[in-house]
Design an enzyme around this catalytic site. Sequence first.
Site, PDB file in Angstrom:
ATOM      1  N   THR A 137      -3.900  -6.871  10.271  1.00 43.71           N
ATOM      2  CA  THR A 137      -4.920  -7.894  10.527  1.00 43.71           C
ATOM      3  C   THR A 137      -5.453  -7.840  11.955  1.00 43.71           C
ATOM      4  OG1 THR A 137      -5.139 -10.295  10.803  1.00 43.71           O
ATOM      5  CG2 THR A 137      -2.941  -9.447  10.942  1.00 43.71           C
ATOM      6  N   ASP A 138      -6.654  -8.356  12.141  1.00 44.01           N
ATOM      7  CA  ASP A 138      -7.203  -8.461  13.503  1.00 44.01           C
ATOM      8  C   ASP A 138      -6.479  -9.535  14.320  1.00 44.01           C
ATOM      9  OD1 ASP A 138      -8.197 -10.721  12.169  1.00 44.01           O
ATOM     10  OD2 ASP A 138     -10.304 -10.333  12.637  1.00 44.01           O
ATOM     11  N   GLU A 139      -5.698 -10.393  13.618  1.00 44.96           N
ATOM     12  CA  GLU A 139      -5.049 -11.508  14.321  1.00 44.96           C
ATOM     13  C   GLU A 139      -3.998 -11.036  15.322  1.00 44.96           C
ATOM     14  OE1 GLU A 139      -4.191 -14.932  11.922  1.00 44.96           O
ATOM     15  OE2 GLU A 139      -5.704 -14.397  10.449  1.00 44.96           O
ATOM     16  N   TYR A 163       2.740 -15.928  12.095  1.00 44.25           N
ATOM     17  CA  TYR A 163       2.196 -14.916  11.170  1.00 44.25           C
ATOM     18  C   TYR A 163       1.725 -13.680  11.930  1.00 44.25           C
ATOM     19  CZ  TYR A 163      -1.423 -12.477   8.486  1.00 44.25           C
ATOM     20  OH  TYR A 163      -2.177 -11.500   7.889  1.00 44.25           O
ATOM     21  N   LYS A 167       3.122  -9.781  11.938  1.00 45.77           N
ATOM     22  CA  LYS A 167       2.296  -8.612  11.576  1.00 45.77           C
ATOM     23  C   LYS A 167       2.268  -7.614  12.735  1.00 45.77           C
ATOM     24  CE  LYS A 167       0.200  -7.940   8.294  1.00 45.77           C
ATOM     25  NZ  LYS A 167       0.593  -7.304   7.001  1.00 45.77           N
TER      26      LYS A 167
HETATM   27  P1  NAD Z   1      -1.347 -12.714  -0.467  1.00 39.07           P
HETATM   28  O1  NAD Z   1      -0.509 -13.761   0.193  1.00 39.07           O
HETATM   29  O2  NAD Z   1      -2.438 -13.115  -1.398  1.00 39.07           O
HETATM   30  O3  NAD Z   1      -0.383 -11.739  -1.310  1.00 39.07           O
HETATM   31  C1  NAD Z   1       0.835 -11.263  -0.827  1.00 39.07           C
HETATM   32  C2  NAD Z   1       1.549 -10.553  -1.961  1.00 39.07           C
HETATM   33  O4  NAD Z   1       2.795 -10.020  -1.445  1.00 39.07           O
HETATM   34  C3  NAD Z   1       1.923 -11.479  -3.133  1.00 39.07           C
HETATM   35  O5  NAD Z   1       1.639 -10.845  -4.350  1.00 39.07           O
HETATM   36  C4  NAD Z   1       3.423 -11.668  -2.967  1.00 39.07           C
HETATM   37  O6  NAD Z   1       4.093 -11.900  -4.185  1.00 39.07           O
HETATM   38  C5  NAD Z   1       3.831 -10.337  -2.351  1.00 39.07           C
HETATM   39  N1  NAD Z   1       5.089 -10.426  -1.601  1.00 39.07           N
HETATM   40  C6  NAD Z   1       5.405 -11.362  -0.643  1.00 39.07           C
HETATM   41  N2  NAD Z   1       6.665 -11.141  -0.204  1.00 39.07           N
HETATM   42  C7  NAD Z   1       7.130 -10.047  -0.855  1.00 39.07           C
HETATM   43  C8  NAD Z   1       8.339  -9.327  -0.800  1.00 39.07           C
HETATM   44  N3  NAD Z   1       9.342  -9.702   0.005  1.00 39.07           N
HETATM   45  N4  NAD Z   1       8.482  -8.233  -1.584  1.00 39.07           N
HETATM   46  C9  NAD Z   1       7.462  -7.858  -2.409  1.00 39.07           C
HETATM   47  N5  NAD Z   1       6.300  -8.511  -2.512  1.00 39.07           N
HETATM   48  C10 NAD Z   1       6.130  -9.593  -1.741  1.00 39.07           C
HETATM   49  O7  NAD Z   1      -1.876 -11.809   0.703  1.00 39.07           O
HETATM   50  P2  NAD Z   1      -3.308 -11.117   0.901  1.00 39.07           P
HETATM   51  O8  NAD Z   1      -4.252 -12.106   1.453  1.00 39.07           O
HETATM   52  O9  NAD Z   1      -3.662 -10.349  -0.319  1.00 39.07           O
HETATM   53  O10 NAD Z   1      -2.960 -10.104   2.098  1.00 39.07           O
HETATM   54  C11 NAD Z   1      -2.456  -8.801   1.806  1.00 39.07           C
HETATM   55  C12 NAD Z   1      -2.178  -8.085   3.123  1.00 39.07           C
HETATM   56  O11 NAD Z   1      -3.368  -7.994   3.880  1.00 39.07           O
HETATM   57  C13 NAD Z   1      -1.154  -8.792   4.009  1.00 39.07           C
HETATM   58  O12 NAD Z   1      -0.330  -7.812   4.569  1.00 39.07           O
HETATM   59  C14 NAD Z   1      -1.993  -9.491   5.046  1.00 39.07           C
HETATM   60  O13 NAD Z   1      -1.276  -9.626   6.266  1.00 39.07           O
HETATM   61  C15 NAD Z   1      -3.162  -8.522   5.179  1.00 39.07           C
HETATM   62  N6  NAD Z   1      -4.416  -9.141   5.625  1.00 39.07           N
HETATM   63  C16 NAD Z   1      -4.941 -10.191   4.906  1.00 39.07           C
HETATM   64  C17 NAD Z   1      -6.159 -10.742   5.307  1.00 39.07           C
HETATM   65  C18 NAD Z   1      -6.793 -11.872   4.542  1.00 39.07           C
HETATM   66  O14 NAD Z   1      -7.840 -12.367   4.955  1.00 39.07           O
HETATM   67  N7  NAD Z   1      -6.245 -12.300   3.408  1.00 39.07           N
HETATM   68  C19 NAD Z   1      -6.809 -10.249   6.444  1.00 39.07           C
HETATM   69  C20 NAD Z   1      -6.229  -9.194   7.145  1.00 39.07           C
HETATM   70  C21 NAD Z   1      -5.038  -8.638   6.707  1.00 39.07           C
HETATM   71  P1  TYD Z   2      -7.559 -19.201   6.802  1.00 37.87           P
HETATM   72  O1  TYD Z   2      -8.358 -18.996   5.551  1.00 37.87           O
HETATM   73  O2  TYD Z   2      -6.261 -19.941   6.703  1.00 37.87           O
HETATM   74  O3  TYD Z   2      -7.379 -17.779   7.489  1.00 37.87           O
HETATM   75  P2  TYD Z   2      -6.798 -17.395   8.969  1.00 37.87           P
HETATM   76  O4  TYD Z   2      -6.043 -18.540   9.510  1.00 37.87           O
HETATM   77  O5  TYD Z   2      -5.933 -16.223   8.655  1.00 37.87           O
HETATM   78  O6  TYD Z   2      -7.992 -17.044   9.811  1.00 37.87           O
HETATM   79  O7  TYD Z   2      -8.453 -19.996   7.833  1.00 37.87           O
HETATM   80  C1  TYD Z   2      -9.713 -19.508   8.254  1.00 37.87           C
HETATM   81  C2  TYD Z   2     -10.216 -20.440   9.324  1.00 37.87           C
HETATM   82  O8  TYD Z   2     -10.505 -21.708   8.719  1.00 37.87           O
HETATM   83  C3  TYD Z   2      -9.177 -20.724  10.405  1.00 37.87           C
HETATM   84  O9  TYD Z   2      -9.860 -20.839  11.652  1.00 37.87           O
HETATM   85  C4  TYD Z   2      -8.589 -22.068  10.009  1.00 37.87           C
HETATM   86  C5  TYD Z   2      -9.735 -22.766   9.317  1.00 37.87           C
HETATM   87  N1  TYD Z   2      -9.376 -23.682   8.226  1.00 37.87           N
HETATM   88  C6  TYD Z   2      -9.902 -24.986   8.200  1.00 37.87           C
HETATM   89  O10 TYD Z   2     -10.650 -25.388   9.105  1.00 37.87           O
HETATM   90  N2  TYD Z   2      -9.581 -25.777   7.162  1.00 37.87           N
HETATM   91  C7  TYD Z   2      -8.740 -25.374   6.148  1.00 37.87           C
HETATM   92  O11 TYD Z   2      -8.439 -26.167   5.233  1.00 37.87           O
HETATM   93  C8  TYD Z   2      -8.218 -24.046   6.194  1.00 37.87           C
HETATM   94  C9  TYD Z   2      -7.288 -23.551   5.117  1.00 37.87           C
HETATM   95  C10 TYD Z   2      -8.578 -23.234   7.248  1.00 37.87           C
END
Ligand code: NAD
Ligand code: TYD
Length: 375
Positions: A137-139, A163, A167
């Site tokens: 992630t960019d975070e 988080y 990461k």
């Molecule tokens: P998500 O929370 O929707 O899904 C996570 C999945 O991992 C689930 O299916 C869960 O069952 C599985 N999981 C969790 N713990 C586990 C374990 N111990 N063993 C096996 N499986 C396990 O997450 P997402 O939003 O699809 O994100 C996927 C990846 O992308 C993550 O690594 C996250 O850090 C990264 N990422 C997400 C975003 C975003 O905006 N969602 C942005 C940047 C990076």
């Molecule tokens: P989120 O979807 O939780 O992603 P991330 O924290 O990984 O960026 O949140 C996106 C942005 O929206 C973040 O700045 C937090 C804000 N946010 C709200 O303002 N209200 C909400 O209910 C949620 C879930 C997030």
Amino acid sequence: MNFKPLNVCITGGAGFIGANFVRHWLAKTREGRVIVFDALTYAGNVQNLAGLERDPRYVFVRGDICDEAAVRSLLEQHQIDTVVHFAAESHVDRSILGPDDFIRTNVVGTHSLLKAAKTSWLDRKTVPAHRFHHVSTDEVYGSLGPDDAPFHEASPYAPNSPYSASKAGSDHLVRAYHETYGLDTSVTNCSNNYGPYQFPEKLIPLTLINILLGKPLPVYGDGLQVRDWLHVADHCEAISLALARGKSGDLYNIGGNSETTNIHIVRTLCALVDEYLAGRADLKAAFPASSAARGTHAAQLIEHVRDRPGHDRRYAIDYRKARRELGYEPTRDLAAGLRATLEWYLSNRAWWDALLGRDYAAWVEKNYTRSQPLR
Ligand code: NAD
Ligand code: TYD
């Protein structure tokens, strides 16, 4: 990469991005298998993979990435040559309330996967070539000021939440296994994803569903925090490109070209849903508590609530390296992507109704302070 992946293990393949990637990869390739390895935590959902059980190339294995022996036997049993690692705890708010699971899955779990990959691929030489692709992630880069240049691959790591710290730890372990043991790795660090199958605790699906149900729309603090939004289909394409063209040991930033404040996203979704439902008697009947059905405006549901502690103010991504070296370019315009996402959530109500009926609603009730308006 100097070989064509054949048997691909997708960890976290039952989650939001993982499930989109499983579908993307099966549609894009003709040979080999996809082995989903997922613990099915609250965020994992086999419904995200519904229909794929008919595909002979698809295998689902329930398991925990912290179980190194299980991962090693999976790698060997299926002759896996490529791991695309999505499995993680992924929600910042949960990491603030309970960081332990984040350290366990994101740090210890990634290390367990790396150890299993090293044993199978480097020590026991189970396949002639391999790749471990880590999705990050960019975070990890921390927070930008309004005039700072976007994050690039050499930006220093400065994670601010449990988080992002977990990461960052996993990214460093992937790097160390490449540098120390010669594991063939790649990493992508991307911005906030949105699209089909996103669990409704994240901003965009939460806002869409709450508008449809006429519930408050919590905006943390002043809502002027900036995120760069990336449609999940563009992210999947970027990962495919990183597998095909990414150099071993390298990392690539993946952006969506869509820097926007949270309040703008929420207001855009309000206007979109109001407009979409306006001429649709069927949808108004299906969502009688929605503002469109009640003749009000969804924006009236916005509540500024107490801010998230340690809330990063701005993320922005410089993805020129991915453009230059991978040929990556995001293709989805944010407005069109949000509209398509609304249409997906409208067409898949049974999917999210089932989640709201699960422990999610109770969990939100118990743990969130977001319903308290800012004074
Ligand atoms: P998500 O929370 O929707 O899904 C996570 C999945 O991992 C689930 O299916 C869960 O069952 C599985 N999981 C969790 N713990 C586990 C374990 N111990 N063993 C096996 N499986 C396990 O997450 P997402 O939003 O699809 O994100 C996927 C990846 O992308 C993550 O690594 C996250 O850090 C990264 N990422 C997400 C975003 C975003 O905006 N969602 C942005 C940047 C990076
Ligand atoms: P989120 O979807 O939780 O992603 P991330 O924290 O990984 O960026 O949140 C996106 C942005 O929206 C973040 O700045 C937090 C804000 N946010 C709200 O303002 N209200 C909400 O209910 C949620 C879930 C997030």
